[in-house]
Design a protein around this motif. Structure first.
Motif, short mmCIF file in Angstrom:
data_model
loop_
_atom_site.label_atom_id
_atom_site.label_comp_id
_atom_site.label_asym_id
_atom_site.label_seq_id
_atom_site.Cartn_x
_atom_site.Cartn_y
_atom_site.Cartn_z
N GLU A 11 0.78 -1.20 0.00
CA GLU A 11 0.00 0.00 0.00
C GLU A 11 0.81 1.25 0.00
O GLU A 11 0.59 2.16 -0.78
CB GLU A 11 -0.82 0.03 1.26
N ALA A 12 1.74 1.27 0.89
CA ALA A 12 2.52 2.49 1.01
C ALA A 12 3.29 2.76 -0.26
O ALA A 12 3.36 3.88 -0.73
CB ALA A 12 3.49 2.36 2.18
N ALA A 13 3.84 1.73 -0.78
CA ALA A 13 4.64 1.94 -1.99
C ALA A 13 3.76 2.46 -3.10
O ALA A 13 4.13 3.38 -3.82
CB ALA A 13 5.28 0.63 -2.40
N ALA A 14 2.61 1.85 -3.20
CA ALA A 14 1.72 2.28 -4.27
C ALA A 14 1.32 3.72 -4.06
O ALA A 14 1.35 4.53 -4.97
CB ALA A 14 0.48 1.39 -4.28
N ALA A 15 0.97 4.01 -2.82
CA ALA A 15 0.55 5.38 -2.54
C ALA A 15 1.68 6.34 -2.82
O ALA A 15 1.49 7.40 -3.40
CB ALA A 15 0.12 5.48 -1.08
N LEU A 61 11.08 1.55 3.12
CA LEU A 61 10.71 0.33 3.83
C LEU A 61 10.30 -0.77 2.85
O LEU A 61 10.66 -1.94 3.02
CB LEU A 61 9.55 0.60 4.79
N SER A 62 9.58 -0.36 1.86
CA SER A 62 9.14 -1.34 0.88
C SER A 62 10.34 -2.03 0.24
O SER A 62 10.39 -3.25 0.10
CB SER A 62 8.29 -0.65 -0.18
N ALA A 63 11.29 -1.23 -0.12
CA ALA A 63 12.49 -1.78 -0.76
C ALA A 63 13.23 -2.70 0.20
O ALA A 63 13.64 -3.80 -0.16
CB ALA A 63 13.39 -0.64 -1.22
N VAL A 64 13.37 -2.24 1.42
CA VAL A 64 14.10 -3.04 2.40
C VAL A 64 13.39 -4.37 2.65
O VAL A 64 14.02 -5.42 2.71
CB VAL A 64 14.25 -2.26 3.73
N HIS A 65 12.11 -4.29 2.77
CA HIS A 65 11.36 -5.53 3.02
C HIS A 65 11.45 -6.49 1.86
O HIS A 65 11.57 -7.69 2.04
CB HIS A 65 9.90 -5.19 3.32
N GLN A 66 11.37 -5.94 0.70
CA GLN A 66 11.43 -6.82 -0.47
C GLN A 66 12.80 -7.46 -0.62
O GLN A 66 12.91 -8.62 -0.99
CB GLN A 66 11.09 -6.03 -1.72
N LEU A 67 13.78 -6.68 -0.34
CA LEU A 67 15.14 -7.19 -0.50
C LEU A 67 15.51 -8.14 0.64
O LEU A 67 16.32 -9.04 0.46
CB LEU A 67 16.12 -6.02 -0.52
N GLY A 68 14.92 -7.90 1.75
CA GLY A 68 15.37 -8.65 2.92
C GLY A 68 16.53 -7.85 3.48
O GLY A 68 17.25 -7.18 2.75
N ILE A 69 16.65 -7.94 4.76
CA ILE A 69 17.65 -7.08 5.36
C ILE A 69 19.04 -7.40 4.92
O ILE A 69 19.90 -6.55 4.81
CB ILE A 69 17.53 -7.22 6.85
N PRO A 74 22.51 0.22 0.39
CA PRO A 74 22.13 1.52 -0.15
C PRO A 74 21.92 1.54 -1.65
O PRO A 74 20.90 2.06 -2.13
CB PRO A 74 23.31 2.41 0.26
N LYS A 75 22.83 0.99 -2.36
CA LYS A 75 22.72 1.09 -3.81
C LYS A 75 21.46 0.39 -4.32
O LYS A 75 20.73 0.92 -5.16
CB LYS A 75 23.96 0.48 -4.46
N THR A 76 21.24 -0.78 -3.81
CA THR A 76 20.08 -1.55 -4.25
C THR A 76 18.79 -0.88 -3.83
O THR A 76 17.83 -0.79 -4.60
CB THR A 76 20.14 -2.96 -3.64
N ILE A 77 18.79 -0.42 -2.62
CA ILE A 77 17.59 0.25 -2.13
C ILE A 77 17.29 1.47 -3.00
O ILE A 77 16.15 1.72 -3.38
CB ILE A 77 17.77 0.69 -0.66
N LEU A 78 18.33 2.18 -3.28
CA LEU A 78 18.17 3.38 -4.11
C LEU A 78 17.54 3.04 -5.44
O LEU A 78 16.61 3.71 -5.91
CB LEU A 78 19.54 4.03 -4.32
N GLN A 79 18.03 1.97 -6.03
CA GLN A 79 17.49 1.57 -7.33
C GLN A 79 16.03 1.20 -7.22
O GLN A 79 15.21 1.57 -8.05
CB GLN A 79 18.30 0.40 -7.88
N MET A 80 15.72 0.46 -6.17
CA MET A 80 14.34 0.03 -6.03
C MET A 80 13.40 1.19 -5.74
O MET A 80 12.26 1.21 -6.18
CB MET A 80 14.23 -1.00 -4.92
N MET A 81 13.91 2.13 -5.01
CA MET A 81 13.06 3.27 -4.69
C MET A 81 12.78 4.10 -5.94
O MET A 81 11.68 4.63 -6.11
CB MET A 81 13.71 4.14 -3.62
N GLY A 82 13.77 4.18 -6.75
CA GLY A 82 13.57 4.91 -7.99
C GLY A 82 13.16 6.35 -7.80
O GLY A 82 12.33 6.87 -8.53
#
Length: 320
Positions: A11-15, A61-69, A74-82
């Motif tokens: 939800e949050a990500a979508a929002a 958070l969405s990115a972190v959760h999807q990736l798993g801790i 940082p780099k991956t999270i950044l990419q996912m956050m877009g």
DNA sequence: TGAAGAATAT
DNA sequence: TATATTCTTC
């Protein structure tokens, strides 16, 4: 209705995505350049300070959760956050803070090495915490506000008792976990003997710190702080807005209220953490600048507040 | 060399 | 306090 965060991931990500896109591309960083005011000049080139809005944090958070801790770097999270304009350093800094926060929630010392398992457990626990009904938050906030208001009539001043009442109410509602630990940090405390908190409101704040995380901290900064200062917020009363939102039971309302006063909803987003922030804010509003809170009392909330006062009394006796 | 993460600065 | 920057390590 929307509980504030049942599933932040989706939800949050979508929002967040929707809002971000809607707002305008540039907007992203939209965020928020803080201040900017400075004159114009700028040349210098200092990058504006990034403010982690609720939406940005939701994406994080969405990115972190999807990736798993384990894989959340940082780099991956950044990419996912877009998010346009955001840098790896921005994410790294936020991630560092987030990890510290998780450790605290897990009850680990700051220097303790964090295992992936531990973090995952904490994350899951948080998800459950998010299911906490908002009425609980409203009840605690109301109790705190009522107590603080009553004391104010006697001479005013700050009211650690109200803060602790809120903590007790919330922790008892939650039943177990870090919450109770947080309250236990102030043994012997009671409304009759608020000085047991040691540091007054600060002592209460310390007790919260074990469980509040982002929410409690943000609440302290955004509402309790100004309230303690005695000056209030110059007519604007975020605490009242938050209480109204809570009583209305609406997640969206809460978020809007939080945004209004700069309270970071990434913390308030969590049921418990947000509840704490709201409760403390309410107490601060009642003991400090009470305009908004007062109007709330005159409002439909009065009856409910009285009920909560009684409930609070029971809580206090238990503490003693 | 670039990235992660901790430490430190603002 | 939140975020940025620097420093160390890999």
């Amino acid at each position: 209705m929307g509980m504030l965060s049942e599933d932040p991931d989706a939800e949050a990500a979508a929002a967040a995505a929707a809002e971000l896109e809607g707002m305008g591309e540039e907007g992203e960083t939209d965020a928020t350049e803080a201040g900017n005011g400075s004159s114009g000049g700028g040349k210098g080139g200092k990058k504006p300070r990034l403010i982690w809005t609720p939406n940005l944090h939701a994406r994080f958070l969405s990115a972190v959760h999807q990736l798993g801790i384990k894989n959340a770097v940082p780099k991956t999270i950044l990419q996912m956050m877009g998010v346009k304009g955001m840098t790896r350093e921005n994410v790294a800094s936020h991630l560092q803070k987030y990890r510290l926060y998780l450790k605290r929630v897990a009850g680990l010392p700051p220097n303790a090495p964090l295992s992936n398992e531990t973090l995952q457990q904490v994350q899951q626990a948080m998800h459950h915490g998010h299911q906490m009904p908002l009425h609980a938050a409203a009840a605690a906030a109301a109790a705190a506000a009522a107590a603080a208001s009553a004391q104010q009539q006697n001479g005013g001043g700050l009211n650690p008792a109200a803060l602790m009442a809120a903590a007790a109410a919330l922790s008892s509602l939650q039943g177990s976990g870090p919450a109770s630990g947080g309250v236990q940090q102030l043994p012997g405390f009671s409304a009759a003997n608020p000085s047991a908190a040691g540091f007054g409101p600060l002592g209460a704040a310390a007790a919260f710190s074990g469980l509040g995380g982002f929410g409690a901290l943000a609440g302290l900064r955004g509402s309790v702080g100004p309230g303690l200062g005695g000056g209030g917020l110059g007519g604007l009363n975020p605490a009242a807005a938050m209480m109204q939102a809570l009583m209305a039971g609406g997640g969206q309302g809460l978020g809007q209220a939080l945004n209004l006063q700069g309270f970071d909803a990434n913390g308030a987003g969590g049921g418990l953490a947000g509840a704490l922030g709201a409760a403390m804010a309410a107490a601060a509003a009642a003991s400090g600048a009470a305009d908004g809170a007062a109007s709330l009392f005159a409002d439909g909330g009065a009856g409910q507040l009285q009920m909560q006062q009684q409930q609070q009394g029971a809580e206090q006796q238990q503490q003693q």
